[in-house]
Scaffold this motif. Structure first.
Motif, PDB file in Angstrom:
ATOM      1  N   GLN A  39       0.780  -1.221  -0.028  1.00 35.99           N
ATOM      2  CA  GLN A  39      -0.009  -0.106  -0.065  1.00 35.99           C
ATOM      3  C   GLN A  39       0.844   1.469   0.035  1.00 35.99           C
ATOM      4  O   GLN A  39       1.898   1.546   0.948  1.00 35.99           O
ATOM      5  CB  GLN A  39      -0.992  -0.050   1.146  1.00 35.99           C
ATOM      6  CG  GLN A  39      -1.856   1.198   1.190  1.00 35.99           C
ATOM      7  CD  GLN A  39      -3.161   0.826   2.162  1.00 35.99           C
ATOM      8  OE1 GLN A  39      -2.948   0.315   2.973  1.00 35.99           O
ATOM      9  NE2 GLN A  39      -4.313   1.586   1.733  1.00 35.99           N
ATOM     10  N   ALA A  40       0.847   1.815  -1.301  1.00 35.53           N
ATOM     11  CA  ALA A  40       1.661   3.299  -1.301  1.00 35.53           C
ATOM     12  C   ALA A  40       0.790   4.417  -0.524  1.00 35.53           C
ATOM     13  O   ALA A  40      -0.452   4.374  -0.549  1.00 35.53           O
ATOM     14  CB  ALA A  40       1.836   3.425  -2.612  1.00 35.53           C
ATOM     15  N   PRO A  41       1.475   5.403  -0.177  1.00 36.59           N
ATOM     16  CA  PRO A  41       0.806   6.507   0.208  1.00 36.59           C
ATOM     17  C   PRO A  41      -0.344   7.143  -0.420  1.00 36.59           C
ATOM     18  O   PRO A  41      -0.121   7.364  -1.826  1.00 36.59           O
ATOM     19  CB  PRO A  41       1.928   7.484   0.441  1.00 36.59           C
ATOM     20  CG  PRO A  41       3.264   6.649   0.829  1.00 36.59           C
ATOM     21  CD  PRO A  41       2.922   5.390  -0.214  1.00 36.59           C
ATOM     22  N   GLY A  42      -1.487   7.242   0.169  1.00 38.57           N
ATOM     23  CA  GLY A  42      -2.345   7.530  -0.642  1.00 38.57           C
ATOM     24  C   GLY A  42      -3.088   6.970  -1.759  1.00 38.57           C
ATOM     25  O   GLY A  42      -4.060   7.350  -2.495  1.00 38.57           O
ATOM     26  N   LEU A  88      14.152  -1.853  -8.314  1.00 33.92           N
ATOM     27  CA  LEU A  88      12.968  -1.342  -7.637  1.00 33.92           C
ATOM     28  C   LEU A  88      12.558   0.247  -8.105  1.00 33.92           C
ATOM     29  O   LEU A  88      13.731   1.192  -8.743  1.00 33.92           O
ATOM     30  CB  LEU A  88      13.479  -1.059  -6.243  1.00 33.92           C
ATOM     31  CG  LEU A  88      12.846  -2.497  -5.521  1.00 33.92           C
ATOM     32  CD1 LEU A  88      13.539  -2.429  -4.096  1.00 33.92           C
ATOM     33  CD2 LEU A  88      11.326  -2.474  -5.219  1.00 33.92           C
ATOM     34  N   LYS A  89      11.507   0.627  -8.349  1.00 35.49           N
ATOM     35  CA  LYS A  89      10.981   2.034  -8.807  1.00 35.49           C
ATOM     36  C   LYS A  89      10.702   2.987  -7.793  1.00 35.49           C
ATOM     37  O   LYS A  89      10.071   2.358  -6.668  1.00 35.49           O
ATOM     38  CB  LYS A  89      10.098   1.944  -9.991  1.00 35.49           C
ATOM     39  CG  LYS A  89      10.554   1.085 -11.242  1.00 35.49           C
ATOM     40  CD  LYS A  89       9.526   0.803 -12.179  1.00 35.49           C
ATOM     41  CE  LYS A  89       9.534  -0.035 -13.289  1.00 35.49           C
ATOM     42  NZ  LYS A  89       8.573  -0.218 -14.066  1.00 35.49           N
ATOM     43  N   THR A  90      10.494   4.133  -7.897  1.00 36.71           N
ATOM     44  CA  THR A  90      10.082   5.309  -6.874  1.00 36.71           C
ATOM     45  C   THR A  90       8.785   4.862  -6.446  1.00 36.71           C
ATOM     46  O   THR A  90       8.275   5.002  -5.304  1.00 36.71           O
ATOM     47  CB  THR A  90      10.179   6.505  -7.191  1.00 36.71           C
ATOM     48  OG1 THR A  90       9.692   6.735  -8.433  1.00 36.71           O
ATOM     49  CG2 THR A  90      11.618   6.927  -7.352  1.00 36.71           C
ATOM     50  N   GLU A  91       7.948   4.393  -7.369  1.00 40.01           N
ATOM     51  CA  GLU A  91       6.488   4.059  -7.052  1.00 40.01           C
ATOM     52  C   GLU A  91       6.623   2.846  -6.311  1.00 40.01           C
ATOM     53  O   GLU A  91       5.242   2.357  -5.818  1.00 40.01           O
ATOM     54  CB  GLU A  91       5.682   4.048  -8.572  1.00 40.01           C
ATOM     55  CG  GLU A  91       6.228   2.956  -9.502  1.00 40.01           C
ATOM     56  CD  GLU A  91       7.071   3.609 -10.593  1.00 40.01           C
ATOM     57  OE1 GLU A  91       7.756   4.807 -10.045  1.00 40.01           O
ATOM     58  OE2 GLU A  91       7.027   3.345 -11.732  1.00 40.01           O
ATOM     59  N   GLY A  92       7.630   1.978  -5.981  1.00 35.84           N
ATOM     60  CA  GLY A  92       7.298   0.975  -5.169  1.00 35.84           C
ATOM     61  C   GLY A  92       7.381   1.270  -3.743  1.00 35.84           C
ATOM     62  O   GLY A  92       7.464   0.499  -2.685  1.00 35.84           O
ATOM     63  N   THR A  93       7.570   2.499  -3.519  1.00 36.33           N
ATOM     64  CA  THR A  93       7.578   2.961  -2.025  1.00 36.33           C
ATOM     65  C   THR A  93       6.240   2.963  -1.321  1.00 36.33           C
ATOM     66  O   THR A  93       5.172   3.348  -1.819  1.00 36.33           O
ATOM     67  CB  THR A  93       7.823   4.483  -1.907  1.00 36.33           C
ATOM     68  OG1 THR A  93       9.166   4.630  -2.352  1.00 36.33           O
ATOM     69  CG2 THR A  93       7.654   5.077  -0.513  1.00 36.33           C
ATOM     70  N   ALA A  94       6.269   1.831  -0.368  1.00 33.02           N
ATOM     71  CA  ALA A  94       4.917   1.437   0.265  1.00 33.02           C
ATOM     72  C   ALA A  94       5.370   0.641   1.566  1.00 33.02           C
ATOM     73  O   ALA A  94       6.254   0.130   1.656  1.00 33.02           O
ATOM     74  CB  ALA A  94       4.146   0.568  -0.972  1.00 33.02           C
ATOM     75  N   VAL A  95       4.117   0.284   2.028  1.00 33.79           N
ATOM     76  CA  VAL A  95       4.337  -0.492   3.134  1.00 33.79           C
ATOM     77  C   VAL A  95       3.787  -2.280   2.324  1.00 33.79           C
ATOM     78  O   VAL A  95       2.705  -2.009   1.850  1.00 33.79           O
ATOM     79  CB  VAL A  95       3.157  -0.452   4.302  1.00 33.79           C
ATOM     80  CG1 VAL A  95       3.379  -1.545   5.430  1.00 33.79           C
ATOM     81  CG2 VAL A  95       3.738   0.840   4.845  1.00 33.79           C
ATOM     82  N   TYR A  96       4.771  -2.916   2.895  1.00 28.18           N
ATOM     83  CA  TYR A  96       4.554  -4.307   2.296  1.00 28.18           C
ATOM     84  C   TYR A  96       4.235  -5.296   3.300  1.00 28.18           C
ATOM     85  O   TYR A  96       4.798  -5.439   4.365  1.00 28.18           O
ATOM     86  CB  TYR A  96       5.947  -4.884   1.589  1.00 28.18           C
ATOM     87  CG  TYR A  96       6.326  -4.023   0.207  1.00 28.18           C
ATOM     88  CD1 TYR A  96       6.699  -2.877   0.397  1.00 28.18           C
ATOM     89  CD2 TYR A  96       5.900  -4.896  -0.908  1.00 28.18           C
ATOM     90  CE1 TYR A  96       6.817  -1.934  -0.820  1.00 28.18           C
ATOM     91  CE2 TYR A  96       6.296  -4.158  -2.223  1.00 28.18           C
ATOM     92  CZ  TYR A  96       6.917  -2.864  -2.279  1.00 28.18           C
ATOM     93  OH  TYR A  96       6.960  -2.157  -3.405  1.00 28.18           O
ATOM     94  N   TYR A  97       2.659  -6.100   3.104  1.00 23.17           N
ATOM     95  CA  TYR A  97       2.470  -6.808   3.841  1.00 23.17           C
ATOM     96  C   TYR A  97       2.349  -8.089   3.378  1.00 23.17           C
ATOM     97  O   TYR A  97       1.996  -8.740   2.212  1.00 23.17           O
ATOM     98  CB  TYR A  97       1.161  -6.361   4.091  1.00 23.17           C
ATOM     99  CG  TYR A  97       0.638  -5.155   4.632  1.00 23.17           C
ATOM    100  CD1 TYR A  97       0.422  -3.986   3.765  1.00 23.17           C
ATOM    101  CD2 TYR A  97       0.706  -4.823   5.996  1.00 23.17           C
ATOM    102  CE1 TYR A  97       0.063  -2.898   4.364  1.00 23.17           C
ATOM    103  CE2 TYR A  97       0.342  -3.806   6.528  1.00 23.17           C
ATOM    104  CZ  TYR A  97       0.084  -2.536   5.673  1.00 23.17           C
ATOM    105  OH  TYR A  97      -0.088  -1.431   6.052  1.00 23.17           O
ATOM    106  N   CYS A  98       2.784  -9.247   4.294  1.00 27.89           N
ATOM    107  CA  CYS A  98       2.855 -10.629   4.158  1.00 27.89           C
ATOM    108  C   CYS A  98       1.391 -10.941   4.527  1.00 27.89           C
ATOM    109  O   CYS A  98       0.932 -10.602   5.614  1.00 27.89           O
ATOM    110  CB  CYS A  98       3.770 -11.236   4.982  1.00 27.89           C
ATOM    111  SG  CYS A  98       3.662 -13.136   4.826  1.00 27.89           S
ATOM    112  N   THR A  99       0.891 -11.900   3.620  1.00 27.28           N
ATOM    113  CA  THR A  99      -0.660 -12.391   4.057  1.00 27.28           C
ATOM    114  C   THR A  99      -0.758 -13.986   3.657  1.00 27.28           C
ATOM    115  O   THR A  99       0.329 -14.443   3.035  1.00 27.28           O
ATOM    116  CB  THR A  99      -1.647 -11.948   2.895  1.00 27.28           C
ATOM    117  OG1 THR A  99      -1.339 -12.100   1.625  1.00 27.28           O
ATOM    118  CG2 THR A  99      -1.556 -10.295   3.103  1.00 27.28           C
ATOM    119  N   ALA A 100      -1.477 -14.699   4.245  1.00 28.52           N
ATOM    120  CA  ALA A 100      -1.767 -15.990   4.207  1.00 28.52           C
ATOM    121  C   ALA A 100      -3.234 -16.285   4.050  1.00 28.52           C
ATOM    122  O   ALA A 100      -4.017 -15.892   4.545  1.00 28.52           O
ATOM    123  CB  ALA A 100      -1.090 -16.731   5.390  1.00 28.52           C
TER     124      ALA A 100
END
Length: 128
Positions: A39-42, A88-100
């Motif tokens: 999830q990237a900012p905004g 990696l690209k600047t648009e890759g700035t985000a919180v990355y979440y692991c899910t199951a």
């Protein structure tokens, strides 16, 4: 209690690489698919990759925007899934979440609905 613990986030320059790790506990690792959202900012949350061992086969999913740059892998003995991120690209700035989510469910249902457990996330910042 299912726990998913992410690690490996940080600051990287555009074009660089990071490896995220997700270690799972409290579930039968072989019966679950593991995926990554960001999830990237905004912006809205986006499912970017998952790995699913179903029916004796290993399936990997990548959203178009990361194909050819990101690779997902698993180390079952450590109940750990890795997301190798290259280019990696600047648009890759985000919180990355692991899910199951249960393997059978993930095989038939979009990630957004199939992933039942979430980690707390790890921040990736890609600078220009």
């Amino acid at each position: 209690e299912v726990q998913l613990v992410e690690s490996g986030g940080g600051l990287v320059q555009a074009g660089g690489s990071l490896r995220l790790s997700c270690t799972a506990s409290g579930l039968s690792f072989g019966d679950y698919a593991i995926g990554w959202f960001r999830q990237a900012p905004g912006k809205e949350r986006e499912g970017i990759s998952d790995i699913n061992n179903s029916g004796g086969h290993t399936y990997r999913y990548y959203v178009d925007s990361v194909k050819g740059r990101f690779t997902i892998s698993s180390e079952n003995a450590r109940s750990t899934v890795y997301l190798h991120m290259n280019g990696l690209k600047t648009e890759g700035t985000a919180v990355y979440y692991c899910t199951a989510g249960p393997s059978a469910l993930v095989a038939e249902t979009p990630m957004d609905y199939a992933m039942l457990h979430w980690g707390k996330g790890t921040l990736v910042v890609v600078s220009s």
